[in-house]
Scaffold this motif. Structure first.
Motif, PDB file in Angstrom:
ATOM      1  N   GLU A  63       0.692  -1.105   0.140  1.00 56.40           N
ATOM      2  CA  GLU A  63       0.034  -0.007   0.126  1.00 56.40           C
ATOM      3  C   GLU A  63       1.004   1.242   0.024  1.00 56.40           C
ATOM      4  OE1 GLU A  63      -3.969  -1.549   2.487  1.00 56.40           O
ATOM      5  OE2 GLU A  63      -2.137  -0.929   3.344  1.00 56.40           O
ATOM      6  N   VAL A  64       1.777   1.364   0.786  1.00 57.49           N
ATOM      7  CA  VAL A  64       2.914   2.532   0.667  1.00 57.49           C
ATOM      8  C   VAL A  64       3.585   2.758  -0.481  1.00 57.49           C
ATOM      9  CG1 VAL A  64       4.885   3.479   1.762  1.00 57.49           C
ATOM     10  CG2 VAL A  64       3.386   2.058   3.297  1.00 57.49           C
ATOM     11  N   THR A  65       3.889   1.505  -1.327  1.00 59.56           N
ATOM     12  CA  THR A  65       4.499   1.769  -2.577  1.00 59.56           C
ATOM     13  C   THR A  65       3.293   2.045  -3.666  1.00 59.56           C
ATOM     14  OG1 THR A  65       5.905  -0.376  -1.891  1.00 59.56           O
ATOM     15  CG2 THR A  65       5.875   0.499  -4.155  1.00 59.56           C
ATOM     16  N   LYS A  66       2.176   1.862  -3.478  1.00 58.25           N
ATOM     17  CA  LYS A  66       1.183   2.349  -4.278  1.00 58.25           C
ATOM     18  C   LYS A  66       1.190   4.058  -4.257  1.00 58.25           C
ATOM     19  CE  LYS A  66      -2.047  -1.414  -4.644  1.00 58.25           C
ATOM     20  NZ  LYS A  66      -3.581  -1.989  -4.242  1.00 58.25           N
ATOM     21  N   ILE A  67       1.160   4.390  -3.115  1.00 64.69           N
ATOM     22  CA  ILE A  67       1.038   5.935  -2.766  1.00 64.69           C
ATOM     23  C   ILE A  67       2.270   6.590  -3.321  1.00 64.69           C
ATOM     24  CG2 ILE A  67       1.074   7.594  -1.110  1.00 64.69           C
ATOM     25  CD1 ILE A  67      -0.703   5.654   0.765  1.00 64.69           C
ATOM     26  N   ALA A  68       3.314   5.687  -2.975  1.00 70.81           N
ATOM     27  CA  ALA A  68       4.820   6.270  -3.554  1.00 70.81           C
ATOM     28  C   ALA A  68       4.839   6.362  -4.952  1.00 70.81           C
ATOM     29  CB  ALA A  68       5.953   5.415  -2.919  1.00 70.81           C
ATOM     30  N   LEU A  69       4.357   5.525  -5.783  1.00 73.07           N
ATOM     31  CA  LEU A  69       4.367   5.440  -7.158  1.00 73.07           C
ATOM     32  C   LEU A  69       3.587   6.674  -7.781  1.00 73.07           C
ATOM     33  CD1 LEU A  69       5.264   4.211  -9.854  1.00 73.07           C
ATOM     34  CD2 LEU A  69       3.421   2.381  -9.783  1.00 73.07           C
ATOM     35  N   LEU A  70       2.015   6.660  -7.297  1.00 68.65           N
ATOM     36  CA  LEU A  70       1.408   7.763  -7.699  1.00 68.65           C
ATOM     37  C   LEU A  70       2.108   9.034  -7.352  1.00 68.65           C
ATOM     38  CD1 LEU A  70      -1.563   8.886  -8.642  1.00 68.65           C
ATOM     39  CD2 LEU A  70      -2.131   8.921  -6.146  1.00 68.65           C
ATOM     40  N   ASN A  71       2.538   9.485  -6.247  1.00 63.43           N
ATOM     41  CA  ASN A  71       3.209  10.446  -5.952  1.00 63.43           C
ATOM     42  C   ASN A  71       4.305  10.870  -6.835  1.00 63.43           C
ATOM     43  OD1 ASN A  71       3.299  12.946  -4.301  1.00 63.43           O
ATOM     44  ND2 ASN A  71       5.036  11.959  -3.366  1.00 63.43           N
ATOM     45  N   SER A  72       5.087   9.874  -7.093  1.00 64.51           N
ATOM     46  CA  SER A  72       6.374  10.159  -7.887  1.00 64.51           C
ATOM     47  C   SER A  72       6.053  10.213  -9.362  1.00 64.51           C
ATOM     48  CB  SER A  72       7.416   8.832  -7.819  1.00 64.51           C
ATOM     49  OG  SER A  72       7.558   8.533  -6.552  1.00 64.51           O
ATOM     50  N   LEU A  73       4.926   9.732  -9.911  1.00 64.65           N
ATOM     51  CA  LEU A  73       4.369   9.835 -11.188  1.00 64.65           C
ATOM     52  C   LEU A  73       3.885  11.212 -11.344  1.00 64.65           C
ATOM     53  CD1 LEU A  73       2.553   6.406 -11.907  1.00 64.65           C
ATOM     54  CD2 LEU A  73       4.744   7.334 -13.115  1.00 64.65           C
TER      55      LEU A  73
END
Length: 389
Positions: A63-73
């Motif tokens: 779940e943390v990685t999902k947020i990190a990917l969205l925020n980085s994109l």
């Protein structure tokens, strides 16, 4: 609290962080340094890059990685396009991922896949549903390649798949060469190979040494620093790097035109990150698969219970027979019928709470003992009363 495992989390993320995004002033280098220190480059995210950090203590690593990917994109989108239009960003991101999954992915067979589904397909590397939640390798260690490919897509507006394959192949060259010249191989090297094997999508990992590599086609600062970091990750050791290993990395810096200062930052960053978070990083804990399965399951279930404590407490208090049987089990063995009742009633409760439906998956009942372990903490008074009876 954002729940990336439920529908609507992206909309909620944007609403809650309207004025919380970092402004990189079109500076790709600062953006990359931030992404690196968050752990995103290394395959295990430890924080989300926002002005005020999001509390991720109750979220799984997926779940943390999902947020990190969205925020980085989104951060990269703002740097490249100089726009912060969220709706256009979402359209571009969906279009980007549709190119990457034109064949072989069921969600993209639909006419209108959403960004939440796109991100979910990129995070997971295991095919089995049960393994997706409790595997030793949960997230894609090469996920930053999506960021690089998205940048290229925004700049050229063309299918990024060829570029993505090129970056992946170059990464394999680096890792293969780095591992082949290491003077003191460790268990970490084997774990690293497993991590990369599970993360590759378009090519196959090989331990064959490449005599010559060509990286001249990469000129963006985030491209060349990423390649250096992957090589440094493969070279990492508890001890100081040997002369040969340092020479390899330094020659890579020369080929990629990376200044000495960035070379030192790269080595110091991977060393500090792994030493600090080694006990938390999944691929360092695969020596005993059974123990690791239990430990990972324990962590995930604990977070789910914490997140749903109030609802779970309410449901349990209304199930007096279940509470009585669980209390009884602490002092004497339950009969076969009583055990069946406990299992059935617990699963019925889990069915009523969306986040706990994981217990209903094949093999999910194996996790019930972990849930039962935490019930006394949720209902101490009820348990005490029953024990007195």
């Amino acid at each position: 609290m954002i729940n990336p495992s439920a529908n609507g989390w992206i909309k909620k993320f944007f609403l809650e962080n309207e004025s919380n995004y970092k402004d990189y002033n079109n500076d790709l280098l600062t953006f990359y340094h931030d992404v690196r220190t968050s752990g995103f480059i290394y395959g295990y995210v430890i924080r989300i890059n926002l002005i005020n950090e999001t509390d991720t203590s109750e979220l799984s690593s997926e779940e943390v990685t999902k947020i990190a990917l969205l925020n980085s994109l989104f951060s990269l989108y703002k740097i490249v396009t100089k726009s912060d239009d969220q709706s256009v960003f979402i359209e571009k991101a969906i279009s980007f991922y549709t190119y990457l999954h034109q064949k072989g992915n069921s969600i993209f067979a639909k006419s209108n896949p959403n960004l939440e589904e796109c991100i979910a397909t990129r995070i997971q590397t295991n095919e089995n549903i049960f393994a997706k939640n409790f595997s030793h390798i949960i997230t894609n260690a090469l996920l930053f390649m999506d960021i690089l490919a998205f940048k290229k897509y925004l700049e050229l507006e063309e299918n990024p798949i060829t570029y993505l394959k090129s970056v992946e192949e170059s990464t394999i060259v680096l890792v293969s060469n780095a591992l082949s010249i290491k003077e003191n191989p460790t268990q970490y090297d084997t774990l690293l190979i497993k991590l990369f094997e599970n993360s590759l999508r378009y090519t196959k990992f090989t331990s064959k040494k490449f005599e010559k590599s060509k990286f001249g086609k990469f000129d963006s600062i985030i491209e060349i620093l990423y390649l250096l970091d992957i090589a440094a990750m493969a070279m990492w050791s508890d001890d100081e790097l040997s002369t040969v290993e340092k020479a390899y990395l330094y020659s890579l810096c020369t080929e990629l035109h990376i200044v000495d200062f960035e070379y030192k930052i790269s080595l110091d960053s991977i060393d500090a990150y792994i030493k600090k978070y080694k006990k938390e990083i999944p691929y360092f804990n695969y020596s005993n698969p059974v123990k690791h399965f239990y430990d990972q399951s324990n962590k995930n279930v604990t977070k789910l219970i914490t997140r749903n404590a109030k609802r779970l407490t309410k449901e349990l208090r209304e199930s007096k027979e279940l509470v009585f049987l669980l209390a009884k089990s602490t002092t004497s063995d339950l009969s076969k019928d009583e055990k069946k009742k406990v299992k059935k009633q617990l699963l019925d409760i889990c069915k009523s709470i969306p986040s706990l439906t994981i217990f209903l998956l094949p093999g999910g009942s194996l996790l019930l003992p972990i849930l039962i372990k935490y019930i006394p903490q949720l209902l101490p008074s009820a348990f005490n009363e029953n024990l007195e009876e």
